[in-house]
Every structure is written in C-alpha cells, then in structure tokens.
Scaffold this motif. Sequence first.
Motif, PDB file in Angstrom:
ATOM      1  N   LEU A 370       0.795  -1.176  -0.156  1.00 32.99           N
ATOM      2  CA  LEU A 370       0.223   0.069  -0.047  1.00 32.99           C
ATOM      3  C   LEU A 370       0.766   1.261  -0.024  1.00 32.99           C
ATOM      4  CD1 LEU A 370      -2.543   1.490   0.405  1.00 32.99           C
ATOM      5  CD2 LEU A 370      -2.385   1.230   2.809  1.00 32.99           C
ATOM      6  N   ILE A 371       1.988   1.393   0.782  1.00 35.95           N
ATOM      7  CA  ILE A 371       2.504   2.544   1.054  1.00 35.95           C
ATOM      8  C   ILE A 371       3.548   2.801  -0.255  1.00 35.95           C
ATOM      9  CG2 ILE A 371       4.685   3.620   2.475  1.00 35.95           C
ATOM     10  CD1 ILE A 371       3.511   2.027   4.656  1.00 35.95           C
ATOM     11  N   ILE A 372       3.942   1.782  -0.829  1.00 38.60           N
ATOM     12  CA  ILE A 372       4.827   2.047  -2.187  1.00 38.60           C
ATOM     13  C   ILE A 372       4.143   2.295  -3.283  1.00 38.60           C
ATOM     14  CG2 ILE A 372       4.948  -0.352  -2.607  1.00 38.60           C
ATOM     15  CD1 ILE A 372       7.680   2.426  -3.309  1.00 38.60           C
ATOM     16  N   ILE A 373       3.013   1.724  -3.353  1.00 41.55           N
ATOM     17  CA  ILE A 373       2.140   2.184  -4.583  1.00 41.55           C
ATOM     18  C   ILE A 373       1.480   3.373  -4.305  1.00 41.55           C
ATOM     19  CG2 ILE A 373       0.115   1.449  -5.859  1.00 41.55           C
ATOM     20  CD1 ILE A 373       0.739  -1.565  -5.604  1.00 41.55           C
ATOM     21  N   ALA A 374       1.085   3.678  -3.069  1.00 39.48           N
ATOM     22  CA  ALA A 374       0.483   4.938  -2.917  1.00 39.48           C
ATOM     23  C   ALA A 374       1.663   6.287  -3.114  1.00 39.48           C
ATOM     24  CB  ALA A 374       0.001   5.277  -1.596  1.00 39.48           C
ATOM     25  N   GLY A 375       2.863   5.771  -2.892  1.00 41.84           N
ATOM     26  CA  GLY A 375       4.008   6.699  -3.149  1.00 41.84           C
ATOM     27  C   GLY A 375       4.334   7.063  -4.587  1.00 41.84           C
ATOM     28  N   VAL A 376       4.266   6.119  -5.388  1.00 43.71           N
ATOM     29  CA  VAL A 376       4.412   6.133  -7.155  1.00 43.71           C
ATOM     30  C   VAL A 376       3.304   6.857  -7.488  1.00 43.71           C
ATOM     31  CG1 VAL A 376       6.190   4.363  -6.881  1.00 43.71           C
ATOM     32  CG2 VAL A 376       3.762   3.750  -7.719  1.00 43.71           C
ATOM     33  N   THR A 377       2.119   6.691  -7.014  1.00 43.94           N
ATOM     34  CA  THR A 377       0.919   7.331  -7.779  1.00 43.94           C
ATOM     35  C   THR A 377       0.757   8.501  -6.831  1.00 43.94           C
ATOM     36  OG1 THR A 377      -0.560   6.217  -6.343  1.00 43.94           O
ATOM     37  CG2 THR A 377       0.166   5.167  -8.233  1.00 43.94           C
ATOM     38  N   LYS A 378       1.390   9.075  -6.226  1.00 43.66           N
ATOM     39  CA  LYS A 378       1.321  10.494  -5.505  1.00 43.66           C
ATOM     40  C   LYS A 378       0.062  10.638  -4.386  1.00 43.66           C
ATOM     41  CE  LYS A 378       1.539  15.518  -6.395  1.00 43.66           C
ATOM     42  NZ  LYS A 378       0.295  15.769  -5.542  1.00 43.66           N
ATOM     43  N   LEU A 379      -0.235   9.474  -3.857  1.00 40.88           N
ATOM     44  CA  LEU A 379      -1.146   9.458  -2.953  1.00 40.88           C
ATOM     45  C   LEU A 379      -0.758   9.861  -1.575  1.00 40.88           C
ATOM     46  CD1 LEU A 379      -3.530   6.545  -4.130  1.00 40.88           C
ATOM     47  CD2 LEU A 379      -4.154   8.807  -4.108  1.00 40.88           C
ATOM     48  N   LEU A 380       0.609   9.296  -1.372  1.00 39.75           N
ATOM     49  CA  LEU A 380       1.423   9.697  -0.313  1.00 39.75           C
ATOM     50  C   LEU A 380       2.849  10.002  -0.524  1.00 39.75           C
ATOM     51  CD1 LEU A 380       0.396   6.389   1.823  1.00 39.75           C
ATOM     52  CD2 LEU A 380      -0.316   8.732   2.340  1.00 39.75           C
ATOM     53  N   PRO A 381       3.454  10.475   0.415  1.00 41.50           N
ATOM     54  CA  PRO A 381       4.811  10.905  -0.059  1.00 41.50           C
ATOM     55  C   PRO A 381       5.748   9.776  -0.384  1.00 41.50           C
ATOM     56  CG  PRO A 381       4.095  12.087   1.917  1.00 41.50           C
ATOM     57  CD  PRO A 381       3.061  11.106   1.737  1.00 41.50           C
ATOM     58  N   MET A 382       6.595  10.055  -1.229  1.00 41.63           N
ATOM     59  CA  MET A 382       7.609   8.806  -1.455  1.00 41.63           C
ATOM     60  C   MET A 382       8.421   8.290  -0.021  1.00 41.63           C
ATOM     61  SD  MET A 382       9.125   9.949  -5.182  1.00 41.63           S
ATOM     62  CE  MET A 382       9.788  11.567  -4.360  1.00 41.63           C
ATOM     63  N   THR A 383       8.287   7.056  -0.247  1.00 47.63           N
ATOM     64  CA  THR A 383       9.053   6.431   1.127  1.00 47.63           C
ATOM     65  C   THR A 383      10.364   5.681   0.829  1.00 47.63           C
ATOM     66  OG1 THR A 383       7.746   4.654   0.834  1.00 47.63           O
ATOM     67  CG2 THR A 383       6.931   6.375   2.354  1.00 47.63           C
ATOM     68  N   GLY A 384      10.669   5.338  -0.518  1.00 46.49           N
ATOM     69  CA  GLY A 384      11.842   4.716  -0.609  1.00 46.49           C
ATOM     70  C   GLY A 384      11.947   3.074  -0.498  1.00 46.49           C
ATOM     71  N   ILE A 385      10.592   2.543  -0.282  1.00 42.92           N
ATOM     72  CA  ILE A 385      10.790   1.171   0.192  1.00 42.92           C
ATOM     73  C   ILE A 385      10.488   0.389  -1.091  1.00 42.92           C
ATOM     74  CG2 ILE A 385      10.023   1.339   2.487  1.00 42.92           C
ATOM     75  CD1 ILE A 385       7.204   0.817   1.564  1.00 42.92           C
ATOM     76  N   THR A 386      10.694  -0.930  -1.160  1.00 48.59           N
ATOM     77  CA  THR A 386      10.560  -1.671  -2.334  1.00 48.59           C
ATOM     78  C   THR A 386       9.099  -2.198  -2.462  1.00 48.59           C
ATOM     79  OG1 THR A 386      11.448  -3.709  -1.136  1.00 48.59           O
ATOM     80  CG2 THR A 386      12.949  -2.363  -2.451  1.00 48.59           C
ATOM     81  N   LEU A 387       8.876  -2.624  -3.595  1.00 51.62           N
ATOM     82  CA  LEU A 387       7.705  -3.630  -4.080  1.00 51.62           C
ATOM     83  C   LEU A 387       7.852  -4.973  -3.799  1.00 51.62           C
ATOM     84  CD1 LEU A 387       4.606  -3.149  -4.621  1.00 51.62           C
ATOM     85  CD2 LEU A 387       5.177  -3.483  -7.168  1.00 51.62           C
TER      86      LEU A 387
END
Length: 419
Positions: A370-387
């Motif tokens: 959830l966190i990484i996909i939200a990051g690459v789609t600009k729903l959340l700030p980028m976090t730098g974790i892997t899928l």
Amino acid sequence: MRSRSRERVLLTVAFLYTLTGGIILYLREPGTAGLLVTAASFVTFIGFMVLSYIWQKKRPGFDQYITPVISFLTGTGIVFLFRLQPAYGYRQLAWLVFGMVALYLTTALVYNYRLLADYKYLIALAGIAALLLPVFFGIELGGAKSWLDLKLFHFQPSEFVKLLLVLFLGAYLVENRVPLRLGGGREYYLPGAQQWGPLLGMWLIALLVLVFQKDLGTALIYFATFLAMVYVATSRVVYVALGLLLFLGGAAAAYMAVSHVHTRVTIWLNPWASAQGAGYQIIQSLYAINAGGIFGTGLGAGYPGFIPAVHTDFIFSAICEETGLLGGAGILMLFMILVYRGFKISLASRDDYSEIMAAGFTALLGLQVLIIIAGVTKLLPMTGITLPFISYGGSSLVANFILAGMLLNISGGTVSDES
C-alpha cells in the motif's frame, strides 16, 4: 498423503506467464535479455515444483495458493528487471535462488514456530542490535543510512527486523492482554504501564534509530504494523485512534525538525515546483502511468528509463506504462489474493499466538504494498521502500520469502485444499 495438484497447476500457469514475457522480450529485441528471462522462468518453476513435492511428503497442510502467487510476482519482477537493466536482473535471479532456499529452510527449521514465543525478549534485543548496526557502520543510499556494505553486496538489516518485530509483538501481546467482557462477547485490553512500557519502549527505540537512519518508509511500516497487531490482539479501536494521534504528532514534529521529511512532503504536495530537481522522479512516474493507458504500450515499447531508480522504488510505474491499467490492476489483484490468504490463515489458526502472528505478517506485507504504490501514484509522500517480490533488492526479497515461509508454517493443518 494429500495431493498438492492445485498448487502445481497454478505454478505451471505462472511458469508459462513468465516464459511468455521472455519470448516477447526476445522477439521485440533479440538478445540475451529475453533468453535470460526464459532461463529464469525454468529455474523458478523447477525450484517451486521441488518444494511442492517436498511439502507433499512432509507438510501436506500448507496453503496451496501462496507459492503460485509469489511465482507470478517474482516472474513479473524478473521480466521487468531484465527489460530495464539486465545487470540487476542477474543479481535478482541469484537472490531469487537464495530466497527459495530461505523459504525451504523456514518451513523445515521453524515449523514449530510456537517455541519462538519463549524467546521474545532475545528476539527484541536482536532486532534492536540489527537496527543499531547501520547507525554506526552503515552507508547511505537513496537518502537513507540503513545499509551495511559487505563488499560482495549491500545488506539492509531493517528488512529482517520487520520479521523480528512481528515475532516479538505476537508473543508479547498474547501474554499481556487481559479479557474484558462486554455484554455477551469478549474483548481484550492492555491494562497498564507495566504491560505497555516494554512494548512502547521497543517501538520508541526503533523509531529513534530510524529517524537517525532517515529510513522513513520503514519507520512508517513498523508503526502501522504495530497498530494493526494491537488491534488484532485487542479488537479495540481506541488503541488505533491513540496510535494515529501519536503518529500525527510525530509526523508534524518530523516535518518541522527533519529536513529529509520536509523535502519528501514538499515534493508530495507540489512536485512541479521543482520539476527538474527533487520533483523529477515522481513527475516522470505519473507521466509513465498516464502513457500506459488501459492496455499499455507493450512490453519493451515504453520509456520507463526516464524514471530514476525505476528498478527499485518505481518499478510499478514501469509495469503500468507497458502493461497498462489492466496490468497494474492485475498486480494489485495478486497482492490482494496473497493478503486474503494470509488473513484466512489467521482466522483458521488454532491458537491466539498463531492468529496474531499470521495477521501481523500479512499486515506487514499488505502495508508495504500500500505504502509504495501510494507513493509512486502520489497518494502519499515517497518513502523509498521496495515493492515485495518485484522490485530489485536482495534483502527485501529474501526477507519476504521468509515471511511467506512463516505463513506456510502457520497454515499447516489449518487451511483445507478446497478453501
């Protein structure tokens, strides 16, 4: 002996899926990339089939859907890594072999995982030690000082600390929760400072270390997993609400005091203000996803190379560009199936420790996605974790295979073949 034929049929489908990716790459641009993906599909298929036959003889109760889903996901990762940067594809294939070995060892050596509950404080100390190592001996990559340079490869201890965190929390919550009867039902709660003290102490130490490492994505996963497991153990929303308030306060303080956090939030709010600088990566990600449309540009026909670090943080954007909205949705569906099986294993567990552990591992995996996909789609700030299972990263891949092995251990005897 219970048959695992369903698992093998699904593994065969996953093999044909990966093999097709290799053939398409070769037909589009004849060379080593397509041939190596073809070879990798055989390696993965043979490895998982061998495990299936071993488990049929020794552990017939293991869930039959987890490894096929993982095979689909790792196959997607291998195809796109060889398409994007073959050098990383070589390394990921090697790590994939190590991951399958780790999966087997986990199911063989940690099958009696309930014994780990007796060593919860040693597990907590091991986790704290692993977090401290990068602070004193680590190197900084991608803005986070969370890596150890072992010369032959880089190692990220925090990927394995996530697993230790779930093991510790599972044992601690089962031991310290107290039943609270409400009407005809029963809930649980954690009564006082004596029960909350060591738990919050470990969480605080982890959080402080992660702030020093600037690995904010991992810190967020730790905290969210902590809240999820507390909710599963107690069924009390008040703990989640208090945790969210604590998170908001900590996030505000970090935004004001830590420049790395401030930069990430600023980029998230308005990346076009620095389109040629810090906001370039997320903007290119959005362009790539938009360019894919519904059906995608075709494997090998897109331009995901414009995205910095596309092989790690932003590989989902590359998948969406070349396979379209349908391809991206397919990947999400695979992760949803994996999360569904994890929670099903949790609900079918025979004891509280197994239930909380399975829910914790499943929440850990789902939150990371959830966190990484939200990051690459600009729903959340980028976090730098892997899928998980797809992005390049040896530590992440092996750790997620161990996580899958723990879910298989817990599923032993709890999930029927027809479920």
